[in-house]
Design a protein around this motif. Structure first.
Motif, short mmCIF file in Angstrom:
data_model
loop_
_atom_site.label_atom_id
_atom_site.label_comp_id
_atom_site.label_asym_id
_atom_site.label_seq_id
_atom_site.Cartn_x
_atom_site.Cartn_y
_atom_site.Cartn_z
N ASP A 100 68.70 73.44 13.31
CA ASP A 100 68.25 74.09 12.08
C ASP A 100 67.62 73.49 11.03
OD1 ASP A 100 68.98 76.27 13.04
OD2 ASP A 100 70.80 76.11 12.11
N ILE A 101 67.89 71.37 11.30
CA ILE A 101 67.48 70.67 9.99
C ILE A 101 66.50 70.46 10.58
CG2 ILE A 101 68.17 68.68 8.74
CD1 ILE A 101 71.24 69.03 9.72
N ILE A 102 66.17 70.23 11.67
CA ILE A 102 65.45 69.20 11.98
C ILE A 102 64.24 70.61 12.26
CG2 ILE A 102 63.96 68.89 14.61
CD1 ILE A 102 65.56 66.76 13.16
N LEU A 103 64.21 71.95 12.07
CA LEU A 103 63.44 72.90 12.49
C LEU A 103 63.07 72.64 10.99
CD1 LEU A 103 64.89 75.55 14.24
CD2 LEU A 103 62.98 74.72 15.25
N GLN A 104 63.87 73.42 10.07
CA GLN A 104 62.94 72.90 8.46
C GLN A 104 62.63 71.60 8.28
OE1 GLN A 104 67.01 73.24 6.70
NE2 GLN A 104 67.74 75.28 6.58
N GLU A 105 62.93 70.64 8.54
CA GLU A 105 61.84 69.52 8.15
C GLU A 105 60.84 69.56 8.97
OE1 GLU A 105 61.12 65.91 6.20
OE2 GLU A 105 62.81 67.47 6.16
N LEU A 106 60.84 70.36 10.22
CA LEU A 106 59.13 70.38 10.82
C LEU A 106 58.67 71.15 9.98
CD1 LEU A 106 60.37 70.27 14.14
CD2 LEU A 106 59.11 68.37 13.54
N HIS A 107 59.21 72.58 9.01
CA HIS A 107 58.65 73.30 8.94
C HIS A 107 57.43 73.74 7.33
CE1 HIS A 107 58.55 78.06 7.75
NE2 HIS A 107 57.35 77.88 8.56
N GLU A 108 58.23 72.18 7.18
CA GLU A 108 57.90 71.75 5.34
C GLU A 108 56.07 71.82 5.77
OE1 GLU A 108 59.21 71.04 1.72
OE2 GLU A 108 60.28 70.95 3.48
N GLY A 109 56.32 72.12 4.50
CA GLY A 109 54.54 72.55 4.64
C GLY A 109 53.52 73.49 5.32
N HIS A 110 54.44 74.11 5.82
CA HIS A 110 54.48 75.10 6.43
C HIS A 110 52.76 75.03 7.60
CE1 HIS A 110 56.47 77.87 4.77
NE2 HIS A 110 56.25 77.60 2.97
N GLN A 111 53.45 73.92 8.14
CA GLN A 111 51.74 73.20 9.15
C GLN A 111 51.52 74.38 10.12
OE1 GLN A 111 52.34 68.76 9.53
NE2 GLN A 111 54.49 69.74 9.02
#
Length: 299
Positions: free
Chosen positions: A129-140
């Motif tokens: 979940d932490i990795i998913l939140q980091e990947l989702h940062e910026g809504h790319q």
């Protein structure tokens, strides 16, 4: 003008007496203070390193190697897979949780008690979940998140979880690109005249409304003037047309109030006429009537 200006400057400067001295460049700070003014301290100015293709500089990573090591050791599946990588793989076991790792057993390795697939770190469940939140940062978006994730991390069903994260994000759904429009299916050409008619209202024009009716077979145009676009006036004009041309098999209209009322529905049902209404906010589905209205207005 230029000659007069130079002459005036020469006259102004001639009123002074000058003493000319030589001064080294490093001490000559008056002409250009920004580039020649000496600093109080002596030393080389540190130039910050360039950061290429980075928008933000992270002071700390989302997860650390120590955390992954501890999570891998506590995870029953990853702990067992790590043991297989170090000591040898057994025969295949029909286990859904083990299947993704068995299919990649020749590419898995262990470094510093962390499980790797190629050059990608296998993330245990607590850190996903932490990795998913980091990947989702910026809504790319889904594609960009997958590209970033596939360069560094992996876990079973990672792509599906990335897609679910984006679909559950309200901002991503609001700003996503509109889906491609489906190709329009043309109306079938009726074999008989006056079997399918398309109707619509034009106006107001000169304080009146105009009921425009067009036959889908012959493109025959029939227009009637009414004081207001009501169901009662529509039914009255349709009865006049039906008395002349006969009853059609179907009527196509939009979702306007004169055509969507219960009074109009009762009228078409009593006469055995099939009423077809166009899709909401899609006037092109009743394009024949729309084009007839345009022809009427141009005339």
């Amino acid at each position: 003008m230029a000659a007069a200006r130079i002459q005036r400057w020469a006259w102004t400067l001639s009123t002074y007496e000058y003493k000319i001295f030589y001064k080294k460049g490093k001490k000559n700070s008056n002409p250009d203070a920004l580039s020649r003014l000496p600093l109080n301290r002596v030393g080389k100015t540190e130039v910050p390193a360039e950061m290429i293709m980075l928008m933000d500089h992270m002071d700390s990573t989302p997860v650390t190697a120590q955390q992954i090591k501890a999570w891998t050791r506590k995870d029953p599946i990853l702990g067992q897979i790590t043991n297989y990588v170090l000591k040898g793989w057994p025969n295949y076991r029909d286990n859904d949780e083990m299947k993704p790792y068995f299919s990649r057993k020749t590419e898995l390795s262990v470094f510093d008690s962390c499980l790797l697939w190629g050059n990608r770190v296998v993330i245990p469940n607590p850190g996903r979940d932490i990795i998913l939140q980091e990947l989702h940062e910026g809504h790319q978006g889904i594609s960009r998140m997958k590209v970033l994730a596939r360069g560094y991390v992996w876990w079973p069903n990672m792509d599906a979880e990335i897609e679910q994260t984006v679909r559950a994000c309200h901002k991503c759904q609001v700003n996503r690109h509109a889906p491609p429009e489906a190709p329009m299916h043309p109306w079938e050409w009726p074999s008989n005249p006056w079997s399918r008619i398309h109707i619509d209202y034009a106006g107001p024009l000169y304080g009146k409304m105009f009921l425009v009716c067009v036959d889908a077979h012959s493109k025959y145009l029939d227009v009637h003037v009414v004081n207001s676009a009501t169901s009662a006036n529509t039914i009255e004009k349709l009865r006049t047309m039906f008395a002349i041309h006969g009853l059609p098999e179907s009527i196509v209209s939009d979702n306007g109030t004169p055509f969507a009322s219960q009074e109009f529905q009762d009228f078409v049902q009593r006469n055995g006429i099939k009423h077809i209404r166009s899709s909401p906010y899609q006037p092109s589905t009743n394009g024949l009537a729309e084009r007839a209205v345009q022809t009427f207005k141009e005339g």
